[in-house]
Design an enzyme around this catalytic site. Structure first.
Site, mmCIF file in Angstrom:
data_model
loop_
_atom_site.group_PDB
_atom_site.id
_atom_site.type_symbol
_atom_site.label_atom_id
_atom_site.label_comp_id
_atom_site.label_asym_id
_atom_site.label_seq_id
_atom_site.Cartn_x
_atom_site.Cartn_y
_atom_site.Cartn_z
ATOM 1 N N GLY A 163 97.002 3.290 35.286
ATOM 2 C CA GLY A 163 96.908 3.112 33.834
ATOM 3 C C GLY A 163 96.632 4.408 33.095
ATOM 4 N N ASP A 164 96.774 4.345 31.769
ATOM 5 C CA ASP A 164 96.495 5.472 30.868
ATOM 6 C C ASP A 164 97.354 6.693 31.148
ATOM 7 O OD1 ASP A 164 94.511 3.902 29.745
ATOM 8 O OD2 ASP A 164 92.974 4.650 31.118
ATOM 9 N N HIS B 265 96.925 1.874 24.207
ATOM 10 C CA HIS B 265 98.084 2.776 24.163
ATOM 11 C C HIS B 265 97.995 3.665 22.932
ATOM 12 C CE1 HIS B 265 100.547 -0.270 26.779
ATOM 13 N NE2 HIS B 265 99.487 0.207 27.383
ATOM 14 N N THR B 266 97.914 4.963 23.162
ATOM 15 C CA THR B 266 97.704 5.900 22.059
ATOM 16 C C THR B 266 99.009 6.513 21.596
ATOM 17 O OG1 THR B 266 95.680 6.481 23.237
ATOM 18 C CG2 THR B 266 96.263 7.867 21.358
ATOM 19 N N GLY C 41 101.445 17.792 25.308
ATOM 20 C CA GLY C 41 100.424 17.537 24.296
ATOM 21 C C GLY C 41 100.582 16.117 23.802
HETATM 22 P P1 GDP Z 1 98.541 4.668 27.969
HETATM 23 O O1 GDP Z 1 97.537 3.590 28.173
HETATM 24 O O2 GDP Z 1 99.408 4.861 29.176
HETATM 25 O O3 GDP Z 1 99.357 4.502 26.733
HETATM 26 O O4 GDP Z 1 97.724 6.016 27.805
HETATM 27 P P2 GDP Z 1 96.413 6.237 26.886
HETATM 28 O O5 GDP Z 1 96.824 6.262 25.473
HETATM 29 O O6 GDP Z 1 95.342 5.289 27.275
HETATM 30 O O7 GDP Z 1 95.928 7.643 27.396
HETATM 31 C C1 GDP Z 1 96.723 8.776 27.303
HETATM 32 C C2 GDP Z 1 95.967 9.834 26.490
HETATM 33 O O8 GDP Z 1 96.579 11.076 26.677
HETATM 34 C C3 GDP Z 1 96.029 9.570 24.996
HETATM 35 O O9 GDP Z 1 94.838 10.044 24.414
HETATM 36 C C4 GDP Z 1 97.207 10.402 24.537
HETATM 37 O O10 GDP Z 1 97.134 10.784 23.163
HETATM 38 C C5 GDP Z 1 97.069 11.597 25.438
HETATM 39 N N1 GDP Z 1 98.309 12.286 25.795
HETATM 40 C C6 GDP Z 1 99.530 11.753 26.057
HETATM 41 N N2 GDP Z 1 100.366 12.707 26.496
HETATM 42 C C7 GDP Z 1 99.671 13.869 26.512
HETATM 43 C C8 GDP Z 1 99.978 15.198 26.916
HETATM 44 O O11 GDP Z 1 101.075 15.521 27.361
HETATM 45 N N3 GDP Z 1 98.966 16.109 26.819
HETATM 46 C C9 GDP Z 1 97.743 15.809 26.342
HETATM 47 N N4 GDP Z 1 96.828 16.778 26.285
HETATM 48 N N5 GDP Z 1 97.420 14.558 25.957
HETATM 49 C C10 GDP Z 1 98.365 13.599 26.064
HETATM 50 P P1 IMO Z 2 96.591 0.823 29.827
HETATM 51 O O1 IMO Z 2 97.687 -0.108 29.380
HETATM 52 C C1 IMO Z 2 93.433 1.869 32.631
HETATM 53 C C2 IMO Z 2 91.609 -1.415 34.882
HETATM 54 C C3 IMO Z 2 90.153 -1.569 34.523
HETATM 55 C C4 IMO Z 2 89.627 -2.126 35.836
HETATM 56 C C5 IMO Z 2 90.750 -3.043 36.299
HETATM 57 C C6 IMO Z 2 90.574 -4.496 35.918
HETATM 58 O O2 IMO Z 2 95.842 1.427 28.709
HETATM 59 O O3 IMO Z 2 97.091 1.809 30.808
HETATM 60 P P2 IMO Z 2 90.729 -5.858 33.641
HETATM 61 O O4 IMO Z 2 89.943 -5.716 32.382
HETATM 62 O O5 IMO Z 2 92.196 -5.716 33.452
HETATM 63 O O6 IMO Z 2 90.375 -7.084 34.426
HETATM 64 O O7 IMO Z 2 90.232 -4.612 34.556
HETATM 65 O O8 IMO Z 2 91.935 -2.550 35.667
HETATM 66 N N1 IMO Z 2 92.530 -1.413 33.720
HETATM 67 C C7 IMO Z 2 93.013 -0.309 33.149
HETATM 68 N N2 IMO Z 2 92.761 0.986 33.396
HETATM 69 N N3 IMO Z 2 94.323 1.526 31.684
HETATM 70 C C8 IMO Z 2 94.602 0.236 31.434
HETATM 71 O O9 IMO Z 2 95.542 -0.160 30.564
HETATM 72 C C9 IMO Z 2 93.911 -0.758 32.178
HETATM 73 N N4 IMO Z 2 93.941 -2.102 32.179
HETATM 74 C C10 IMO Z 2 93.094 -2.490 33.132
HETATM 75 O O10 IMO Z 2 89.566 -0.329 34.205
HETATM 76 O O11 IMO Z 2 89.494 -1.097 36.782
HETATM 77 MG MG MG Z 3 95.480 3.324 28.034
#
Ligand code: GDP
Ligand code: IMO
Ligand code: MG
Length: 432
Positions: A17-18, A46-47, A422
């Site tokens: 994730g993330d 999702h950012t 970025g």
């Molecule tokens: P997602 O859950 O997969 O959509 O990802 P998240 O939004 O939870 O986490 C990704 C983080 O990385 C966010 O704060 C984005 O703004 C940031 N981000 C995405 N791409 C880049 C990158 O290439 N460089 C940097 N420094 N930050 C990024």
């Molecule tokens: P995005 O879409 C990161 C992780 C939780 C935990 C496990 C179970 O932003 O990538 P839950 O609340 O789903 O029962 O938690 O899954 N988890 C994530 N970690 N990004 C996510 O979503 C996640 N969704 C669930 O941290 O370890």
């Molecule tokens: Mg995320």
């Protein structure tokens, strides 16, 4: 990458994730007509960063930012309708209107107050064995979906009699169970919840529809769909590092069931990964760096959860897991994010394999106990010192950064089409 030729497309996270899915979906959205969430719920964060504006989406598909597009909450989503309405309000305060462009599946299951409570009670009772969930009620909601008798769907919201009946009966049942199992002394009052959800029903009634029919009619009319995967492949309920997973199908194989489209629909599967690996919550993470390098990556990459604010665990890029994700989802392209975060490291590690006391282990391991024992086999590549956040083409990158991306590509076995340097929309390099 010829965006016009991608066809119906899915975007999934390749690790835990993330990975930056929000940024990639936002970048792609202009080329599609309908952006669809098909799994997960408020656990997702999702950012999207556009100029100085930063948006965090939990339940709404990122596509609501694009005028003239439809955003769909599909049947496979665990819908916390109250939180989704809060998201809509927050966007309205920032001048973004979510109206008829949002469609909500009448089949999606509702996250109810008892799901969030059960999530907390269950985690507390597990003590050291806890999963480290996001406390958004995801597991309990999907458990009730499978259980059936204790589930409430969006369609039930629209029938006051059914809603009242269900809430009264299920609240009573949950009160009995929580008291007996967890010693809980604060029972739910059904009437308040009924009023709350009746209000939600009025507010979303116009958005609720048979999204399956909508997809099929739209596809026949030549519209193009973009599926926004939530969570990450290694958190998949069937294919992830069980039990340290979430409770839905997080990879591309989840699209047909979670959205209600035939398996052959999706032509392009884009996997999103960071140039390193992160994880939030408990569970095995072979390439984790519990040292100053891990902290340096956390600081430079602002690795703190979008949903819960928890510090993310950081480690070297796990190529074994990435290969596994590529196979599982049939990835056609990969987007590598956060390359900028690695700037300044003298050498950069890549986990190319696992080993234990008996020697090398072939492939990825989904059994958490076995994966916990696995030691990473790490290969090092030289780092680079130059700031790369202003790069706008692959050729602007230092040679060491390009070599690093090339190495990731050869290990994953799928073309790396996008490199991100970025968080902002413009900080994106199209490679192939
Ligand atoms: P997602 O859950 O997969 O959509 O990802 P998240 O939004 O939870 O986490 C990704 C983080 O990385 C966010 O704060 C984005 O703004 C940031 N981000 C995405 N791409 C880049 C990158 O290439 N460089 C940097 N420094 N930050 C990024
Ligand atoms: P995005 O879409 C990161 C992780 C939780 C935990 C496990 C179970 O932003 O990538 P839950 O609340 O789903 O029962 O938690 O899954 N988890 C994530 N970690 N990004 C996510 O979503 C996640 N969704 C669930 O941290 O370890
Ligand atoms: Mg995320």
């Amino acid at each position: 990458m010829d965006f016009k030729k991608l066809g119906h497309t899915c975007v999934v996270g390749m690790h835990w994730g993330d990975e930056g899915k929000g940024k990639i979906v936002d970048m792609l959205a202009e080329h599609y007509d309908i952006i669809v969430r098909y799994n997960g719920g408020g656990n997702a964060g999702h950012t999207v960063v556009i100029g100085d504006e930063k948006y965090a989406f939990h339940l709404l598909p990122v596509g609501v930012l694009n005028e003239g597009k439809f955003a769909v909450v599909g049947p496979g989503v665990a819908l916390d309708v109250g939180r989704m309405l809060e998201e809509i309000e927050t966007l309205a305060e920032r001048g973004i209107t979510v109206g008829d462009n949002l469609k909500i599946s009448d089949r999606a299951h509702l996250v109810m107050p008892w799901h969030k409570k059960q999530d907390l009670l269950s985690e507390a009772s597990l003590g050291k064995k806890k999963i480290g969930t996001t406390a958004r009620g995801i597991g309990p909601c999907y458990a009730d979906k499978m259980q059936r008798a204790t589930a409430i769907r969006v369609i039930d919201l629209l029938n006051t009699e059914v809603l009242r009946d269900k809430i009264a009966g299920i609240a009573d049942f949950k009160n009995t169970v929580f008291s007996a199992v967890y010693g809980d002394t604060e029972p739910f009052g059904a009437q308040m919840i009924i009023e709350e959800y009746k209000d939600y029903a009025e507010r979303i009634a116009n958005n609720v529809c048979n999204t399956t029919q909508f997809f099929h009619e739209s596809m026949q009319a030549g519209k193009c769909l973009l599926f926004e995967g939530a969570n990450g492949t290694l958190l998949d309920i069937d294919h992830g590092t069980f039990p340290f997973v979430t409770s839905s199908s997080t990879c591309a194989v989840g699209v047909p069931a979670g959205a209600g489209v035939p398996a052959r629909t999706v032509q392009t599967n884009i996997g999103v990964t960071k140039a390193y690996t992160t994880r939030v919550g408990a569970g095995p993470f072979p390439s984790e760096l519990e040292d100053e390098i891990g902290q340096c990556i956390r600081d430079r990459g602002h690795e703190y959860g979008t949903t819960t604010g928890r510090p993310r665990r950081c480690g070297w890029f796990d190529a074994v897991a990435a290969q596994y994700s590529a196979q599982l989802s049939g990835l056609t392209h990969v987007a590598v994010m956060h390359l900028d975060t690695l700037t300044g490291l003298e050498k950069i590690g890549i986990c190319t394999g696992y080993q234990n006391a008996d020697g090398p282990i072939p492939g990825f391991i989904t059994d958490s106990s076995a994966l916990e024992q696995a030691q990473p086999i790490v290969e090092y590549l030289p780092g680079w010192k130059e700031e790369i956040r202003k790069a706008r083409s692959i050729n602007d990158l230092p040679q060491a950064a390009r070599d690093y991306v090339d190495r990731l590509e050869s290990l994953i076995g799928v073309p790396i089409a996008i490199v991100s340097v970025g968080p902002e929309r413009t900080q994106t390099l199209i490679r192939a």
